[in-house]
Design an enzyme around this catalytic site. Structure first.
Site, mmCIF file in Angstrom:
data_model
loop_
_atom_site.group_PDB
_atom_site.id
_atom_site.type_symbol
_atom_site.label_atom_id
_atom_site.label_comp_id
_atom_site.label_asym_id
_atom_site.label_seq_id
_atom_site.Cartn_x
_atom_site.Cartn_y
_atom_site.Cartn_z
ATOM 1 N N GLY A 67 -0.661 7.080 20.091
ATOM 2 C CA GLY A 67 -0.099 5.919 19.405
ATOM 3 C C GLY A 67 -1.020 4.709 19.387
ATOM 4 C CG HIS A 123 5.233 13.517 25.288
ATOM 5 N ND1 HIS A 123 5.002 12.180 25.464
ATOM 6 C CD2 HIS A 123 4.564 13.880 24.164
ATOM 7 C CE1 HIS A 123 4.222 11.747 24.476
ATOM 8 N NE2 HIS A 123 3.950 12.757 23.675
ATOM 9 C CB SER A 162 -4.500 8.675 17.235
ATOM 10 O OG SER A 162 -3.830 7.663 17.971
ATOM 11 C CD GLU A 219 5.501 8.873 24.113
ATOM 12 O OE1 GLU A 219 6.478 9.451 23.595
ATOM 13 O OE2 GLU A 219 4.477 8.578 23.467
ATOM 14 C CD GLU A 236 0.597 14.835 23.106
ATOM 15 O OE1 GLU A 236 0.646 14.932 21.885
ATOM 16 O OE2 GLU A 236 1.464 14.261 23.785
ATOM 17 C CE LYS A 247 5.125 10.519 20.442
ATOM 18 N NZ LYS A 247 4.024 9.688 20.915
ATOM 19 C CG ASN A 249 6.942 14.299 20.117
ATOM 20 O OD1 ASN A 249 8.154 14.125 19.957
ATOM 21 N ND2 ASN A 249 6.296 13.878 21.189
HETATM 22 P P1 13P Z 1 0.572 9.936 18.056
HETATM 23 O O1 13P Z 1 0.189 11.009 17.084
HETATM 24 O O2 13P Z 1 1.523 8.923 17.489
HETATM 25 O O3 13P Z 1 -0.629 9.304 18.711
HETATM 26 O O4 13P Z 1 1.415 10.644 19.219
HETATM 27 C C1 13P Z 1 0.878 11.769 19.826
HETATM 28 C C2 13P Z 1 1.926 12.360 20.676
HETATM 29 O O5 13P Z 1 2.291 11.820 21.693
HETATM 30 C C3 13P Z 1 2.521 13.621 20.230
HETATM 31 O O6 13P Z 1 3.308 14.184 21.223
#
Ligand code: 13P
Length: 250
Positions: free
Chosen positions: A172, A94, A212, A96, A166, A11, A9
């Protein structure tokens, strides 16, 4: 036996030129992967990504999709628009998007249905916040997210879709859920699917871990019996790191 699926992803990262550079690096490095490999770049990179990965083992996904076929929905993109350029997957719900853009379980459900109707494979995200984990709400929350997110979706379609667990506190932050924590909650999610659709479906649906995930922890996570892959943010932005993830079994 479920085939593993590792998805990146991206982002809100990478211009088309930067995307091209990353994909060029990924193609040779991902070539021999035994799992399904998916990259999910921003909308503006999708055309290029589909063209560049044509004839390779890398599949392309989007990061969102609207439920209507067309209309006055400024800033949104329809499922038909995505399939028309060769996109195969789409991330839905997601954390976010739930946190910053008002996504709810109801809109997740609408988006998932539209994606399926158009022939896209949804990657439906669920997961709890740190406060929810600490107050013992994780299992009830992910179960509710599954119940509402999958509402009205046929068993045959659920078998083919992908769920990503997740935990928000692991995204992150560098903090990964332990292998056991991730495995346990994914087991709860699979149990929720089983309750709705029966064992045949829960045994077929692929459930990823995200948060992560990186070269140093991928082997331990992927060794867990419930974990069928990863949804990767940060570590999907570097060809060498993502390649190590998709080649976790080597
Ligand atoms: P990270 O791997 O940066 O922690 O992000 C995970 C994520 O949100 C994937 O959709």
């Amino acid at each position: 036996m479920r085939k593993a699926i590792i998805a990146g992803n991206w982002k809100m990262n990478k211009t088309p030129a930067q995307a091209a550079e990353l994909i060029e690096g990924l193609i040779p490095l991902c070539k021999g992967a035994n799992c399904d490999v998916v990259i999910c770049p921003p909308f503006v990179d999708l055309c290029k990504a589909v063209k560049m990965t044509d004839g390779t083992n890398i599949h392309v996904g989007a990061q969102n999709v609207h439920w209507a076929q067309s209309g006055a929905f400024t800033g949104e993109v329809s499922a038909d628009m995505l399939t028309s350029i060769g996109v195969e997957y789409v991330i839905i719900g997601h954390s976010e998007r739930r946190q910053y853009f008002g996504e709810t379980d109801e809109t997740v459900n609408l988006r998932a249905k539209a994606a399926i109707a158009a022939g896209l494979i949804p990657i439906i995200c669920v997961g709890e916040s740190l406060a929810q984990r600490e107050s013992g709400e994780t299992d009830a929350l992910v179960t509710m997210q599954i119940n509402k997110g999958l509402d009205g979706i046929a068993a045959a379609d659920v078998k083919k879709l992908v769920i990503a667990y997740e935990p928000i506190w692991a995204i992150g932050t560098g903090k990964t859920a332990t292998d056991e924590q991730a495995n346990e909650t994914i087991g709860v999610i699979r149990g929720a699917v089983e309750k709705l659709y029966g064992h045949d479906v829960s045994d077929a649906v692929r459930i990823q871990y995200g948060g992560s995930m990186k070269p140093s922890n991928v082997k331990g996570l992927m060794a867990q019996n419930e974990i069928d892959g990863g949804l990767i943010g940060g570590a999907s932005l570097k060809a060498e790191d993502f390649a190590q993830l998709v080649n976790y079994d080597k």
